[in-house]
Motif scaffolding. Structure first.
Motif, PDB file in Angstrom:
ATOM      1  N   PHE A  29       0.841  -1.193   0.000  1.00 45.54           N
ATOM      2  CA  PHE A  29       0.000   0.000   0.000  1.00 45.54           C
ATOM      3  C   PHE A  29       0.878   1.246   0.000  1.00 45.54           C
ATOM      4  CE2 PHE A  29      -2.046  -3.242   2.789  1.00 45.54           C
ATOM      5  CZ  PHE A  29      -2.988  -3.682   1.881  1.00 45.54           C
ATOM      6  N   PRO A  30       1.571   1.511  -1.096  1.00 48.38           N
ATOM      7  CA  PRO A  30       2.523   2.624  -1.118  1.00 48.38           C
ATOM      8  C   PRO A  30       1.888   3.992  -0.876  1.00 48.38           C
ATOM      9  CG  PRO A  30       2.200   1.732  -3.321  1.00 48.38           C
ATOM     10  CD  PRO A  30       1.487   0.832  -2.372  1.00 48.38           C
ATOM     11  N   ASP A  31       0.597   4.120  -1.147  1.00 47.05           N
ATOM     12  CA  ASP A  31      -0.063   5.408  -0.934  1.00 47.05           C
ATOM     13  C   ASP A  31      -0.646   5.533   0.466  1.00 47.05           C
ATOM     14  OD1 ASP A  31       0.525   6.098  -3.552  1.00 47.05           O
ATOM     15  OD2 ASP A  31      -1.321   5.188  -4.298  1.00 47.05           O
ATOM     16  N   GLY A  32      -0.380   4.569   1.323  1.00 47.55           N
ATOM     17  CA  GLY A  32      -0.900   4.617   2.682  1.00 47.55           C
ATOM     18  C   GLY A  32      -2.232   3.942   2.799  1.00 47.55           C
ATOM     19  N   GLN A  33      -3.217   4.656   3.274  1.00 52.09           N
ATOM     20  CA  GLN A  33      -4.540   4.107   3.553  1.00 52.09           C
ATOM     21  C   GLN A  33      -5.198   3.561   2.288  1.00 52.09           C
ATOM     22  OE1 GLN A  33      -5.092   3.699   6.497  1.00 52.09           O
ATOM     23  NE2 GLN A  33      -7.228   3.665   6.998  1.00 52.09           N
ATOM     24  N   VAL A  34      -5.859   2.419   2.428  1.00 50.19           N
ATOM     25  CA  VAL A  34      -6.556   1.801   1.300  1.00 50.19           C
ATOM     26  C   VAL A  34      -7.946   1.353   1.751  1.00 50.19           C
ATOM     27  CG1 VAL A  34      -4.453   0.963   0.220  1.00 50.19           C
ATOM     28  CG2 VAL A  34      -5.666  -0.509   1.794  1.00 50.19           C
ATOM     29  N   ASP A  35      -8.765   1.024   0.795  1.00 53.95           N
ATOM     30  CA  ASP A  35     -10.075   0.454   1.084  1.00 53.95           C
ATOM     31  C   ASP A  35      -9.854  -1.035   1.364  1.00 53.95           C
ATOM     32  OD1 ASP A  35     -12.654  -0.486   1.139  1.00 53.95           O
ATOM     33  OD2 ASP A  35     -13.134   0.081  -0.919  1.00 53.95           O
ATOM     34  N   MET A  36      -9.743  -1.382   2.653  1.00 56.85           N
ATOM     35  CA  MET A  36      -9.416  -2.749   3.030  1.00 56.85           C
ATOM     36  C   MET A  36     -10.485  -3.745   2.596  1.00 56.85           C
ATOM     37  SD  MET A  36      -6.407  -2.950   4.078  1.00 56.85           S
ATOM     38  CE  MET A  36      -6.372  -4.622   4.675  1.00 56.85           C
ATOM     39  N   ALA A  37     -11.743  -3.342   2.632  1.00 55.94           N
ATOM     40  CA  ALA A  37     -12.802  -4.263   2.208  1.00 55.94           C
ATOM     41  C   ALA A  37     -12.605  -4.661   0.750  1.00 55.94           C
ATOM     42  CB  ALA A  37     -14.171  -3.631   2.425  1.00 55.94           C
ATOM     43  N   SER A  38     -12.310  -3.702  -0.098  1.00 53.58           N
ATOM     44  CA  SER A  38     -12.071  -4.013  -1.512  1.00 53.58           C
ATOM     45  C   SER A  38     -10.826  -4.868  -1.679  1.00 53.58           C
ATOM     46  CB  SER A  38     -11.925  -2.725  -2.322  1.00 53.58           C
ATOM     47  OG  SER A  38     -13.123  -2.020  -2.317  1.00 53.58           O
ATOM     48  N   PHE A  39      -9.796  -4.549  -0.916  1.00 50.79           N
ATOM     49  CA  PHE A  39      -8.554  -5.314  -0.985  1.00 50.79           C
ATOM     50  C   PHE A  39      -8.810  -6.778  -0.594  1.00 50.79           C
ATOM     51  CE2 PHE A  39      -4.793  -6.991   1.218  1.00 50.79           C
ATOM     52  CZ  PHE A  39      -3.892  -6.983   0.173  1.00 50.79           C
ATOM     53  N   VAL A  40      -9.499  -6.982   0.531  1.00 51.80           N
ATOM     54  CA  VAL A  40      -9.774  -8.346   0.994  1.00 51.80           C
ATOM     55  C   VAL A  40     -10.696  -9.065   0.011  1.00 51.80           C
ATOM     56  CG1 VAL A  40     -10.857  -9.718   2.822  1.00 51.80           C
ATOM     57  CG2 VAL A  40      -9.337  -7.817   3.409  1.00 51.80           C
ATOM     58  N   ASN A  41     -11.718  -8.373  -0.496  1.00 51.87           N
ATOM     59  CA  ASN A  41     -12.605  -8.997  -1.484  1.00 51.87           C
ATOM     60  C   ASN A  41     -11.838  -9.437  -2.717  1.00 51.87           C
ATOM     61  OD1 ASN A  41     -15.179  -9.176  -0.332  1.00 51.87           O
ATOM     62  ND2 ASN A  41     -15.545  -7.008  -0.672  1.00 51.87           N
ATOM     63  N   ASN A  42     -10.917  -8.618  -3.170  1.00 55.32           N
ATOM     64  CA  ASN A  42     -10.110  -8.965  -4.338  1.00 55.32           C
ATOM     65  C   ASN A  42      -9.228 -10.185  -4.047  1.00 55.32           C
ATOM     66  OD1 ASN A  42      -9.128  -8.591  -7.012  1.00 55.32           O
ATOM     67  ND2 ASN A  42      -7.297  -7.656  -6.142  1.00 55.32           N
ATOM     68  N   LYS A  78     -11.599 -13.418  -3.793  1.00 53.39           N
ATOM     69  CA  LYS A  78     -12.687 -13.535  -4.775  1.00 53.39           C
ATOM     70  C   LYS A  78     -12.933 -14.966  -5.236  1.00 53.39           C
ATOM     71  CE  LYS A  78      -9.700 -12.374  -8.618  1.00 53.39           C
ATOM     72  NZ  LYS A  78      -8.907 -11.255  -8.976  1.00 53.39           N
ATOM     73  N   ASP A  79     -11.945 -15.829  -5.162  1.00 51.41           N
ATOM     74  CA  ASP A  79     -12.111 -17.200  -5.625  1.00 51.41           C
ATOM     75  C   ASP A  79     -12.573 -18.165  -4.534  1.00 51.41           C
ATOM     76  OD1 ASP A  79     -11.364 -16.495  -8.219  1.00 51.41           O
ATOM     77  OD2 ASP A  79      -9.237 -16.782  -7.776  1.00 51.41           O
ATOM     78  N   LEU A  80     -12.778 -17.662  -3.312  1.00 54.79           N
ATOM     79  CA  LEU A  80     -13.269 -18.523  -2.244  1.00 54.79           C
ATOM     80  C   LEU A  80     -14.763 -18.768  -2.408  1.00 54.79           C
ATOM     81  CD1 LEU A  80     -11.494 -17.054   0.915  1.00 54.79           C
ATOM     82  CD2 LEU A  80     -10.843 -19.069  -0.409  1.00 54.79           C
ATOM     83  N   SER A  81     -15.186 -19.935  -2.011  1.00 53.92           N
ATOM     84  CA  SER A  81     -16.614 -20.265  -2.087  1.00 53.92           C
ATOM     85  C   SER A  81     -17.383 -19.471  -1.033  1.00 53.92           C
ATOM     86  CB  SER A  81     -16.817 -21.760  -1.853  1.00 53.92           C
ATOM     87  OG  SER A  81     -16.563 -22.069  -0.491  1.00 53.92           O
ATOM     88  N   PRO A  82     -18.684 -19.273  -1.246  1.00 51.89           N
ATOM     89  CA  PRO A  82     -19.497 -18.597  -0.229  1.00 51.89           C
ATOM     90  C   PRO A  82     -19.441 -19.298   1.131  1.00 51.89           C
ATOM     91  CG  PRO A  82     -20.694 -18.717  -2.291  1.00 51.89           C
ATOM     92  CD  PRO A  82     -19.454 -19.543  -2.456  1.00 51.89           C
ATOM     93  N   GLU A  83     -19.394 -20.623   1.125  1.00 52.67           N
ATOM     94  CA  GLU A  83     -19.320 -21.353   2.395  1.00 52.67           C
ATOM     95  C   GLU A  83     -17.999 -21.082   3.108  1.00 52.67           C
ATOM     96  OE1 GLU A  83     -20.376 -23.382   5.641  1.00 52.67           O
ATOM     97  OE2 GLU A  83     -21.696 -22.822   4.008  1.00 52.67           O
ATOM     98  N   MET A  84     -16.914 -21.027   2.356  1.00 53.37           N
ATOM     99  CA  MET A  84     -15.611 -20.735   2.968  1.00 53.37           C
ATOM    100  C   MET A  84     -15.607 -19.326   3.550  1.00 53.37           C
ATOM    101  SD  MET A  84     -12.596 -21.611   3.858  1.00 53.37           S
ATOM    102  CE  MET A  84     -12.179 -23.102   3.011  1.00 53.37           C
ATOM    103  N   LYS A  85     -16.207 -18.374   2.858  1.00 49.92           N
ATOM    104  CA  LYS A  85     -16.291 -17.007   3.370  1.00 49.92           C
ATOM    105  C   LYS A  85     -17.104 -16.958   4.661  1.00 49.92           C
ATOM    106  CE  LYS A  85     -15.584 -14.534  -0.943  1.00 49.92           C
ATOM    107  NZ  LYS A  85     -16.151 -13.613  -1.915  1.00 49.92           N
ATOM    108  N   LYS A  86     -18.204 -17.709   4.714  1.00 51.20           N
ATOM    109  CA  LYS A  86     -19.004 -17.773   5.941  1.00 51.20           C
ATOM    110  C   LYS A  86     -18.164 -18.295   7.095  1.00 51.20           C
ATOM    111  CE  LYS A  86     -23.618 -18.560   4.081  1.00 51.20           C
ATOM    112  NZ  LYS A  86     -24.714 -19.530   3.955  1.00 51.20           N
ATOM    113  N   GLN A  87     -17.437 -19.371   6.832  1.00 51.91           N
ATOM    114  CA  GLN A  87     -16.611 -19.970   7.877  1.00 51.91           C
ATOM    115  C   GLN A  87     -15.515 -19.010   8.330  1.00 51.91           C
ATOM    116  OE1 GLN A  87     -15.282 -23.781   6.415  1.00 51.91           O
ATOM    117  NE2 GLN A  87     -17.363 -24.584   6.310  1.00 51.91           N
TER     118      GLN A  87
END
Length: 111
Positions: free
Chosen positions: A54-67, A70-79
């Motif tokens: 994150f060279p610019d400092g603060q980032v949108d962590m939700a978008s970063f984590v979602n990216n 993105k290939d995890l199954s919905p069940e894995m995300k729930k867990q």
């Protein structure tokens, strides 16, 4: 408290086989919200440099984590959401997670 990535790995494996919670392992190793230096040390040992990610400092962590997940199954995300909430409750001394994190984890549980 000094952190050791190999010791953390070992303790996580032991916890998985003994039924001990990850939150308790983290607390015992000093990995808590009020001790960010331990997390930074573990990240460095793992070869993770947040400044490079994150060279610019603060980032949108939700978008970063979602990216990143993105290939995890919905069940894995729930867990994962349940695991994160459980660990946070243990290591955060019962204080609630920030509202944006709560909403993010709820979105994963609805997946």
């Amino acid at each position: 408290m000094s952190a050791d990535l190999d010791a953390l790995r070992q303790r996580v494996v032991e916890a998985a086989t003994s039924g001990k919670s990850l939150g308790q392992v983290f607390k015992e190793m000093g990995i808590t919200p009020d001790n960010p230096a331990v997390v930074q040390e573990i990240m460095a040992q793992a070869g993770i440099d947040p400044a490079a990610m994150f060279p610019d400092g603060q980032v949108d962590m939700a978008s970063f984590v979602n990216n990143m997940t993105k290939d995890l199954s919905p069940e894995m995300k729930k867990q994962l959401a349940q695991l994160i909430e459980g660990m946070a409750g243990e290591i955060n001394n019962g204080r609630p997670l920030p509202p944006d994190i709560q909403e993010f984890l709820k979105s994963w549980q609805k997946s």
